[in-house]
Design an enzyme around this catalytic site. Structure first.
Site, PDB file in Angstrom:
ATOM      1  N   ASP A  94       0.833  -1.202   0.000  1.00 28.13           N
ATOM      2  CA  ASP A  94       0.000   0.000   0.000  1.00 28.13           C
ATOM      3  C   ASP A  94       0.869   1.255   0.000  1.00 28.13           C
ATOM      4  OD1 ASP A  94      -2.177  -1.552   0.023  1.00 28.13           O
ATOM      5  OD2 ASP A  94      -2.983  -0.868   1.953  1.00 28.13           O
TER       6      ASP A  94
ATOM      7  N   ASP B  63       0.929   4.218  -2.637  1.00 29.81           N
ATOM      8  CA  ASP B  63       0.706   5.619  -2.286  1.00 29.81           C
ATOM      9  C   ASP B  63       1.830   6.508  -2.804  1.00 29.81           C
ATOM     10  OD1 ASP B  63      -1.632   5.040  -1.115  1.00 29.81           O
ATOM     11  OD2 ASP B  63      -0.856   4.965   0.931  1.00 29.81           O
TER      12      ASP B  63
ATOM     13  N   SER C 206     -15.809  -2.330  24.621  1.00 29.42           N
ATOM     14  CA  SER C 206     -14.624  -1.559  25.001  1.00 29.42           C
ATOM     15  C   SER C 206     -14.612  -1.405  26.521  1.00 29.42           C
ATOM     16  CB  SER C 206     -14.609  -0.221  24.286  1.00 29.42           C
ATOM     17  OG  SER C 206     -15.862   0.366  24.383  1.00 29.42           O
TER      18      SER C 206
ATOM     19  N   LYS D 171      -2.301  -2.835  29.823  1.00 26.12           N
ATOM     20  CA  LYS D 171      -3.182  -2.580  28.681  1.00 26.12           C
ATOM     21  C   LYS D 171      -2.290  -2.265  27.487  1.00 26.12           C
ATOM     22  CE  LYS D 171      -7.248   0.003  27.250  1.00 26.12           C
ATOM     23  NZ  LYS D 171      -6.729   0.547  26.004  1.00 26.12           N
TER      24      LYS D 171
ATOM     25  N   GLU E  25      -4.245  -8.780  21.660  1.00 26.08           N
ATOM     26  CA  GLU E  25      -3.824  -7.470  21.174  1.00 26.08           C
ATOM     27  C   GLU E  25      -2.576  -7.676  20.327  1.00 26.08           C
ATOM     28  OE1 GLU E  25      -5.825  -5.062  21.939  1.00 26.08           O
ATOM     29  OE2 GLU E  25      -4.738  -3.177  21.674  1.00 26.08           O
TER      30      GLU E  25
ATOM     31  N   LYS F 144      -5.755   4.169  33.458  1.00 22.81           N
ATOM     32  CA  LYS F 144      -4.757   4.770  32.577  1.00 22.81           C
ATOM     33  C   LYS F 144      -3.583   5.353  33.366  1.00 22.81           C
ATOM     34  CE  LYS F 144      -6.843   4.209  28.612  1.00 22.81           C
ATOM     35  NZ  LYS F 144      -7.151   5.215  27.638  1.00 22.81           N
TER      36      LYS F 144
ATOM     37  N   CYS G 234     -29.007  26.160  12.212  1.00 19.25           N
ATOM     38  CA  CYS G 234     -27.646  26.686  12.365  1.00 19.25           C
ATOM     39  C   CYS G 234     -26.762  25.822  11.467  1.00 19.25           C
ATOM     40  CB  CYS G 234     -27.188  26.579  13.816  1.00 19.25           C
ATOM     41  SG  CYS G 234     -25.407  26.729  14.034  1.00 19.25           S
TER      42      CYS G 234
HETATM   43  S1  IVH Z   1      -9.850  -6.667  28.361  1.00 21.40           S
HETATM   44  C1  IVH Z   1     -14.551  -6.208  27.121  1.00 21.40           C
HETATM   45  N1  IVH Z   1      -7.272  -6.709  28.580  1.00 21.40           N
HETATM   46  O1  IVH Z   1      -8.110  -2.430  25.194  1.00 21.40           O
HETATM   47  C2  IVH Z   1     -13.247  -5.609  26.861  1.00 21.40           C
HETATM   48  N2  IVH Z   1      -8.194  -5.351  26.877  1.00 21.40           N
HETATM   49  O2  IVH Z   1     -10.350  -0.422  25.533  1.00 21.40           O
HETATM   50  C3  IVH Z   1     -12.231  -6.338  27.658  1.00 21.40           C
HETATM   51  N3  IVH Z   1      -6.536  -4.191  25.516  1.00 21.40           N
HETATM   52  O3  IVH Z   1     -10.415  -3.530  22.818  1.00 21.40           O
HETATM   53  C4  IVH Z   1     -10.928  -5.908  27.264  1.00 21.40           C
HETATM   54  N4  IVH Z   1      -4.759  -4.972  26.540  1.00 21.40           N
HETATM   55  O4  IVH Z   1      -8.034  -4.255  22.507  1.00 21.40           O
HETATM   56  C5  IVH Z   1      -8.308  -6.202  27.907  1.00 21.40           C
HETATM   57  N5  IVH Z   1      -4.999  -6.877  28.926  1.00 21.40           N
HETATM   58  C6  IVH Z   1      -6.027  -6.371  28.239  1.00 21.40           C
HETATM   59  C7  IVH Z   1      -5.847  -5.493  27.151  1.00 21.40           C
HETATM   60  C8  IVH Z   1      -6.974  -4.994  26.499  1.00 21.40           C
HETATM   61  C9  IVH Z   1      -5.199  -4.182  25.563  1.00 21.40           C
HETATM   62  C10 IVH Z   1      -7.371  -3.426  24.556  1.00 21.40           C
HETATM   63  C11 IVH Z   1      -8.367  -4.278  23.853  1.00 21.40           C
HETATM   64  C12 IVH Z   1      -9.683  -3.612  24.012  1.00 21.40           C
HETATM   65  C13 IVH Z   1      -9.308  -2.267  24.497  1.00 21.40           C
HETATM   66  C14 IVH Z   1     -10.378  -1.779  25.423  1.00 21.40           C
END
Ligand code: IVH
Length: 675
Positions: A35, A39, A82, A117, A175, A307, A430
């Site tokens: 891709d 491009d 999510s 995460k 992930e 976070k 508007c």
């Molecule tokens: S649990 C029902 N565990 O974060 C959702 N998510 O904002 C449960 N992610 O779409 C998600 N590491 O892609 C979970 N250890 C982890 C994670 C994780 C990354 C991502 C995942 C999800 C997003 C949620």
């Protein structure tokens, strides 16, 4: 002259090459270049055209944009939700409190599984009888894209598991990411590792994916049969034994102190890890409790993303402008000297509302600290008063909308307070609101028209190609053909996306039209009430509306605020005309009643009084999971009134008796559930 000929011939050659690659890509499904290379070629041609007028603009007629419908769509076995976010200790305390309230736990602690995460791209792997049979992207959470071949390029994803303990059906969430080290040579091409991972995973040709070294961590459980796991930690341990890659930094924690310690520990580790993480996910470890807790419309109640504190930077405010949102909200935005905040160049920061500007006394010319966390718009943290010029002036918040009309602050019936946000109340009258409403309408959660994003709406709006929703379905493609960047293929894709969006579910339609206070959840409640667009359309009739609105009051979740918003929306002539025109262009699917068989299948239930063993939220969730519908007030439609032991309302019981409605006690309720 000779030079001109030469330029022409080089240009023609490149055009030919582009046409050839278009064919490989779109017609034969067999691209020969990446891709990015494609491009580059496109860019070269455009540069030629811009530089040498005599070449004309032939390329715009053949240049296509990458189609997003290049993958087959597949439904997830269980929707991918999510996560809700926590930013500080108090948010985590709230999370625990809510868990305990829902489960009516008093002194018991709830064990949580903490995991990093990973900031990558989520994917789902489906195994049948130990064999990897499907690989999907998240998509919109309900339907994903078939990216199995691309996922198979990741060596450590097992193709076949021989263990006899492996369940017959297993859906594993993971992930996918690019390590920081592997990202270094790709730095020029992508903004960050996450984008690079997304780009690689969405390659049409898996040979291209294979060139970019992807890795993954498996973190979650979708559908599983038979149900052999009882804890999240046990699940992680087992799949790791079977050869999946799980994150080594997971830990079981109890209570806020351990949560905070773990959060600090991993935050300190963050820079030394070879992958990006943006926080920790805390999950209730016991899967039975997870099941009891269930989900809200978008996220599980049993998990939260805590976070890490956001990246900060210092910059200067060049100007303060206002933006108008689709609900008319006037949001002040600081235009700042571009500054790099954690790898992203930021030139705008939100100032939220008038009060925020006053409280922080934010002025044009101020030196400020800004922060950005995740995908949210950067915010102003503080003003450095020592750097303020003597002649600086307080910012006067405009009392008018960009359209010139006066703005108002609403009085919120639920909080009994005046709203901090000023709003323009002109709706579609508007121009600024109208444009934002269109952006909402085409968004992922609504009509989900790929190829018609915010920027295209801006472009089409400027050219008066779209002024109101129904215009989308009558686009003047002749005009679009002549626009730069729009070739036959991108137009073909747009037509296709628009055409397929016409077939829309009633709940998405209701959400799309943007009635104030009717978000996704409420749209669903309304769709379940009206069932068909014909019934919903009765709201258009001012004579019928009053009675319908009265009935809506019975629905749990629909209150005075929502009813007033619906009344306001449909009593506005312009809204009415726009909505009717839109309906005429569509084929709106009836609401699909999920026949969740169960103990309360199709029964309308109401609760009064508190229960000993179950919170009201859990009772509601249990009723719904058993096919029941929970109402918020007593009417003839009610089937069962469940009376809890603690302080039931006598008036409700009397009324139910009067209407001959079945009344059951808490004891009987428990008996039914346990039967
Ligand atoms: S649990 C029902 N565990 O974060 C959702 N998510 O904002 C449960 N992610 O779409 C998600 N590491 O892609 C979970 N250890 C982890 C994670 C994780 C990354 C991502 C995942 C999800 C997003 C949620």
């Amino acid at each position: 002259m000779e030079n001109k000929q030469k330029i022409k011939s080089v240009y023609k050659k490149k055009l030919k090459e582009l046409k050839k690659h278009n064919e490989y890509y779109y017609d034969n499904d067999n691209p020969k270049i990446s891709d990015a290379q494609y491009d580059d070629l496109k860019k070269e041609i455009l540069n030629y055209e811009n530089k040498y007028d005599f070449l004309g603009k032939t390329s715009s007629k053949i240049v296509g944009t990458t189609p997003s419908n290049k993958f087959k769509k597949i439904r997830h076995l269980i929707p991918m939700l999510s996560l809700s976010n926590a930013f500080e200790e108090s948010d985590m305390r709230d999370f625990i409190k809510k868990l305990k309230n829902f489960l009516t736990f008093q002194n018991e602690t709830i064990e949580l599984c903490s995991e990093p995460k990973i900031d990558g791209i989520s994917a789902t792997l489906i195994y049948e009888k130990g064999k990897l049979v499907k690989g999907l992207s998240r998509g919109d959470g309900v339907t994903g894209e078939d990216i199995l071949e691309n996922l198979k390029t990741i060596k450590k994803i097992p193709r076949k598991i021989e263990s006899k303990n492996f369940p017959d059906l297993l859906e594993i969430r993971c992930e996918v990411y690019i390590s920081k080290k592997d990202f270094l040579p790709l730095k020029e091409k992508f903004a960050n590792p996450r984008n690079a991972a997304g780009g690689s995973l969405r390659q049409k040709n898996s040979n291209e994916t294979a060139k970019i070294p992807l890795k993954y961590f498996a973190y979650g459980l979708g559908k599983v049969e038979p149900k052999i796991f009882s804890k999240q930690s046990e699940f992680l341990q087992k799949i790791s034994d079977w050869g999946f890659v799980t994150n080594p930094e997971f830990k079981l924690v109890n209570g806020i102190e351990e949560i905070e310690n773990q959060h600090k520990k991993i935050d300190n580790l963050r820079s030394s890890l070879d992958y990006d993480i943006d926080g920790l996910v805390f999950k209730v470890n016991d899967l039975l409790l997870q099941k009891r807790l269930g989900n809200t419309s978008n996220s599980p109640r049993w998990a939260i993303a805590y976070k890490f504190s956001s990246e900060k930077a210092i910059t200067k405010i060049k100007d303060i402008i206002i933006q108008v949102g689709r609900t008319g909200a006037i949001t002040p935005v600081a235009k700042v000297d571009p500054v790099n905040v954690g790898g992203v160049i930021v030139s705008n920061a939100t100032l939220h509302n008038e009060e925020e500007i006053q409280r922080k006394d934010i002025r044009i010319g101020d030196t400020i600290q800004i922060q950005r966390a995740g995908d949210v718009i950067p915010q102003v943290v503080s003003v450095d008063l020592s750097k303020r010029r003597n002649d600086s002036k307080k910012f006067l918040f405009p009392s008018k909308c960009l359209c010139g009309s006066t703005t108002k602050k609403e009085f919120s019936k639920s909080t009994k307070k005046q709203d901090a946000v000023r709003r323009c109340v002109k709706g579609y009258n508007c121009n600024y609101i109208a444009k934002e409403k269109l952006k909402h309408l085409v968004s992922k959660e609504a009509f989900n028209i790929e190829g018609l994003g915010k920027k295209v709406v801006d472009q089409f709006w400027k050219l008066k190609l779209i002024q109101e929703p129904s215009d989308i379905f009558e686009l003047n493609y002749k005009k679009i053909e002549n626009l730069e960047g729009w070739g036959n293929l991108s137009i073909k894709n747009l037509k296709k996306a628009i055409s397929s969006s016409k077939n829309i579910s009633l709940e998405k339609f209701i959400f799309s039209i943007g009635i104030r206070h009717i978000g996704q959840e409420n749209a669903k409640i309304l769709a379940a009430f009206f069932l068909t667009i014909e019934e919903f359309s009765k709201l258009f009739d001012s004579k019928k509306r009053g009675k319908i609105l009265k009935n809506l009051a019975d629905l749990n979740g629909i209150g005075e605020t929502q009813i007033e918003a619906i009344e306001n929306f449909f009593s506005n002539e312009k809204n009415l005309r726009i909505t009717k025109n839109l309906v005429n262009k569509l084929s709106i699917r009836n609401f699909l009643i999920k026949n969740i068989g169960g103990k309360f299948s199709n029964k309308k239930i109401m609760f009064t009084g508190g229960f000993q063993n179950m919170s009201r939220s859990e009772a509601k969730s249990v009723a719904e999971n058993n096919g029941g519908k929970v109402l918020g007030s007593i009417s003839k439609k009610l089937d069962i009134l469940v009376v809890g032991d603690s302080k039931p309302t006598k008036k409700k019981i009397d009324k139910a008796r009067e209407l001959n409605i079945k009344i059951i006690s808490e004891k009987e309720w428990n008996k039914i559930l346990n039967s």
